[in-house]
Scaffold this motif. Structure first.
Motif, PDB file in Angstrom:
ATOM      1  N   LYS A   1       0.867  -1.180   0.000  1.00 22.73           N
ATOM      2  CA  LYS A   1       0.000   0.000   0.000  1.00 22.73           C
ATOM      3  C   LYS A   1       0.905   1.232   0.000  1.00 22.73           C
ATOM      4  CE  LYS A   1      -0.617   0.152   5.057  1.00 22.73           C
ATOM      5  NZ  LYS A   1      -1.618   0.201   6.138  1.00 22.73           N
ATOM      6  N   SER A   2       0.380   2.315  -0.517  1.00 22.06           N
ATOM      7  CA  SER A   2       1.183   3.533  -0.628  1.00 22.06           C
ATOM      8  C   SER A   2       1.211   4.292   0.698  1.00 22.06           C
ATOM      9  CB  SER A   2       0.619   4.431  -1.729  1.00 22.06           C
ATOM     10  OG  SER A   2      -0.694   4.868  -1.390  1.00 22.06           O
ATOM     11  N   SER A   3       2.325   4.953   0.932  1.00 24.51           N
ATOM     12  CA  SER A   3       2.483   5.793   2.110  1.00 24.51           C
ATOM     13  C   SER A   3       2.260   7.248   1.701  1.00 24.51           C
ATOM     14  CB  SER A   3       3.894   5.635   2.678  1.00 24.51           C
ATOM     15  OG  SER A   3       4.843   6.179   1.772  1.00 24.51           O
ATOM     16  N   PRO A   4       2.074   8.169   2.657  1.00 25.06           N
ATOM     17  CA  PRO A   4       1.950   9.592   2.304  1.00 25.06           C
ATOM     18  C   PRO A   4       3.154  10.096   1.508  1.00 25.06           C
ATOM     19  CG  PRO A   4       1.258   9.237   4.567  1.00 25.06           C
ATOM     20  CD  PRO A   4       1.839   7.939   4.095  1.00 25.06           C
ATOM     21  N   GLU A   5       4.364   9.579   1.825  1.00 23.38           N
ATOM     22  CA  GLU A   5       5.563   9.972   1.088  1.00 23.38           C
ATOM     23  C   GLU A   5       5.508   9.469  -0.357  1.00 23.38           C
ATOM     24  OE1 GLU A   5       6.313  10.024   5.370  1.00 23.38           O
ATOM     25  OE2 GLU A   5       5.611   8.423   4.037  1.00 23.38           O
ATOM     26  N   ASP A   6       4.991   8.250  -0.544  1.00 21.61           N
ATOM     27  CA  ASP A   6       4.819   7.695  -1.885  1.00 21.61           C
ATOM     28  C   ASP A   6       3.845   8.545  -2.695  1.00 21.61           C
ATOM     29  OD1 ASP A   6       6.494   5.588  -1.172  1.00 21.61           O
ATOM     30  OD2 ASP A   6       4.828   4.281  -0.605  1.00 21.61           O
ATOM     31  N   ASP A   7       2.749   8.954  -2.050  1.00 22.49           N
ATOM     32  CA  ASP A   7       1.748   9.784  -2.732  1.00 22.49           C
ATOM     33  C   ASP A   7       2.343  11.136  -3.130  1.00 22.49           C
ATOM     34  OD1 ASP A   7      -0.067   7.747  -2.326  1.00 22.49           O
ATOM     35  OD2 ASP A   7      -1.041   8.704  -0.611  1.00 22.49           O
ATOM     36  N   GLU A   8       3.172  11.675  -2.246  1.00 21.12           N
ATOM     37  CA  GLU A   8       3.758  12.991  -2.510  1.00 21.12           C
ATOM     38  C   GLU A   8       4.689  12.954  -3.721  1.00 21.12           C
ATOM     39  OE1 GLU A   8       6.636  16.378  -0.432  1.00 21.12           O
ATOM     40  OE2 GLU A   8       6.098  14.558   0.672  1.00 21.12           O
TER      41      GLU A   8
ATOM     42  N   HIS B   1       4.328  11.037 -20.807  1.00 21.81           N
ATOM     43  CA  HIS B   1       3.170  10.320 -20.284  1.00 21.81           C
ATOM     44  C   HIS B   1       3.595   9.447 -19.106  1.00 21.81           C
ATOM     45  CE1 HIS B   1      -0.682   8.366 -20.101  1.00 21.81           C
ATOM     46  NE2 HIS B   1      -0.153   7.182 -20.330  1.00 21.81           N
ATOM     47  N   PHE B   2       3.026   9.710 -17.951  1.00 23.42           N
ATOM     48  CA  PHE B   2       3.302   8.946 -16.727  1.00 23.42           C
ATOM     49  C   PHE B   2       2.352   7.752 -16.712  1.00 23.42           C
ATOM     50  CE2 PHE B   2       3.902   9.585 -11.821  1.00 23.42           C
ATOM     51  CZ  PHE B   2       4.431   8.319 -11.735  1.00 23.42           C
ATOM     52  N   VAL B   3       2.866   6.575 -17.030  1.00 23.87           N
ATOM     53  CA  VAL B   3       2.022   5.388 -17.217  1.00 23.87           C
ATOM     54  C   VAL B   3       1.545   4.797 -15.891  1.00 23.87           C
ATOM     55  CG1 VAL B   3       1.936   3.046 -18.162  1.00 23.87           C
ATOM     56  CG2 VAL B   3       3.108   4.864 -19.424  1.00 23.87           C
ATOM     57  N   ASP B   4       2.470   4.628 -14.937  1.00 22.52           N
ATOM     58  CA  ASP B   4       2.069   3.998 -13.672  1.00 22.52           C
ATOM     59  C   ASP B   4       3.200   4.084 -12.657  1.00 22.52           C
ATOM     60  OD1 ASP B   4       0.490   2.674 -11.829  1.00 22.52           O
ATOM     61  OD2 ASP B   4       0.107   0.937 -13.112  1.00 22.52           O
ATOM     62  N   HIS B   5       2.838   3.945 -11.402  1.00 18.49           N
ATOM     63  CA  HIS B   5       3.778   3.812 -10.295  1.00 18.49           C
ATOM     64  C   HIS B   5       3.410   2.527  -9.570  1.00 18.49           C
ATOM     65  CE1 HIS B   5       5.703   5.712  -6.414  1.00 18.49           C
ATOM     66  NE2 HIS B   5       6.184   4.509  -6.694  1.00 18.49           N
ATOM     67  N   ILE B   6       4.362   1.596  -9.515  1.00 20.49           N
ATOM     68  CA  ILE B   6       4.120   0.279  -8.920  1.00 20.49           C
ATOM     69  C   ILE B   6       4.880   0.155  -7.601  1.00 20.49           C
ATOM     70  CG2 ILE B   6       4.374  -2.219  -9.229  1.00 20.49           C
ATOM     71  CD1 ILE B   6       2.392  -0.974 -11.144  1.00 20.49           C
ATOM     72  N   ILE B   7       4.186  -0.305  -6.582  1.00 17.77           N
ATOM     73  CA  ILE B   7       4.811  -0.681  -5.311  1.00 17.77           C
ATOM     74  C   ILE B   7       4.809  -2.206  -5.272  1.00 17.77           C
ATOM     75  CG2 ILE B   7       4.605  -0.642  -2.797  1.00 17.77           C
ATOM     76  CD1 ILE B   7       3.182   2.084  -3.104  1.00 17.77           C
ATOM     77  N   PHE B   8       5.951  -2.787  -4.962  1.00 19.55           N
ATOM     78  CA  PHE B   8       6.008  -4.249  -5.034  1.00 19.55           C
ATOM     79  C   PHE B   8       6.807  -4.859  -3.882  1.00 19.55           C
ATOM     80  CE2 PHE B   8       9.699  -2.671  -7.255  1.00 19.55           C
ATOM     81  CZ  PHE B   8      10.703  -3.587  -7.024  1.00 19.55           C
TER      82      PHE B   8
END
Length: 233
Positions: free
Chosen positions: A187-194, A209-216
């Motif tokens: 799950k994303s953190s506030p820092e990840d969202d920022e 074009h910003f396609v995606d941000h993946i956390i894994f």
């Protein structure tokens, strides 16, 4: 009759001390190279360690060097690692270059989040966060995959200029980013969202074009796009 000869263990070789099902070579033979971690693959290639540093430790030192370099390190850089030497350094450099030429990610195409995960999942076992960028052309074919920064145990610090420097140099039309969570939490953190918000704002200015941000992690992945937290419109 000949007397039983003692098995000679080569200096720094820890394979013989491991249970058979955990030895990298046996795992490779039984399950294929995809079943091995990056460190295990390098341990197989290096074969032996040195006095005071076994092959597994030597492989992790080499892995750390490779993670920190955006491109293939020179033979001089690899041989500078204690215990590697010119012969092993040449073998490693040749393996990396051959792999880049024949099996590089250039033919890969990003259509969905799992395509990103497939290209970065080998970083999931790292104990520190890796922030990774993927440069894409207009058809979303992969031009390059790079580690941008290496952070702390559970936090990485990245600035948009570090992310976009190589993407612009690649003359990319689009990009993805990804980072691992050593904690295993998907799950994303506030820092990840920022940082995602900052990258999105900068990408609009740059016309990318910003396609995606993946956390894994080792167990799976989480996508900003699929969860409605990345809107390019």
């Amino acid at each position: 009759m000949e007397k039983n000869k003692k098995t000679k263990i080569r200096p720094g070789n820890v394979f013989t001390c491991m249970p058979p099902n955990e030895r990298p070579r046996e795992k490779l033979l039984e399950r294929g190279p995809a079943s091995l971690s990056d460190g295990e693959l390098l341990a197989v290639l290096l074969n032996t360690g040195i006095q005071g540093k076994n092959v597994k430790e030597l492989a992790l030192d080499l892995l750390s060097l490779l993670d920190k370099n955006k491109d293939i390190p020179s033979v001089k850089e690899i041989s500078a690692l204690a215990g590697v030497g010119d012969s092993k350094a040449c073998a490693v450099a040749a393996m990396l270059e051959f792999g880049r030429r024949r099996y590089g990610s250039f033919s890969a195409r990003i259509k969905q989040p799992v395509d990103v995960f497939t290209l970065v999942r080998h970083f999931a076992d790292r104990k520190q966060e890796r922030f990774i960028s993927l440069s894409l052309n207009g058809a979303h074919e992969v031009l390059a995959v790079r580690v941008v920064t290496i952070g702390l145990v559970n936090k990485t610090i990245v600035h948009p200029r570090e992310v976009f420097a190589d993407i612009i140099q690649d003359r990319a039309a689009a990009f993805c980013v990804a980072h691992n969570h050593p904690s295993g939490q998907l799950k994303s953190s506030p820092e990840d969202d920022e940082i995602t918000c900052r990258l999105l704002s900068a990408s609009r200015i740059l016309g990318l074009h910003f396609v995606d941000h993946i956390i894994f992690s080792e167990t799976g992945w989480w996508s900003y796009k699929e969860n409605g937290k990345l809107r390019n419109e």
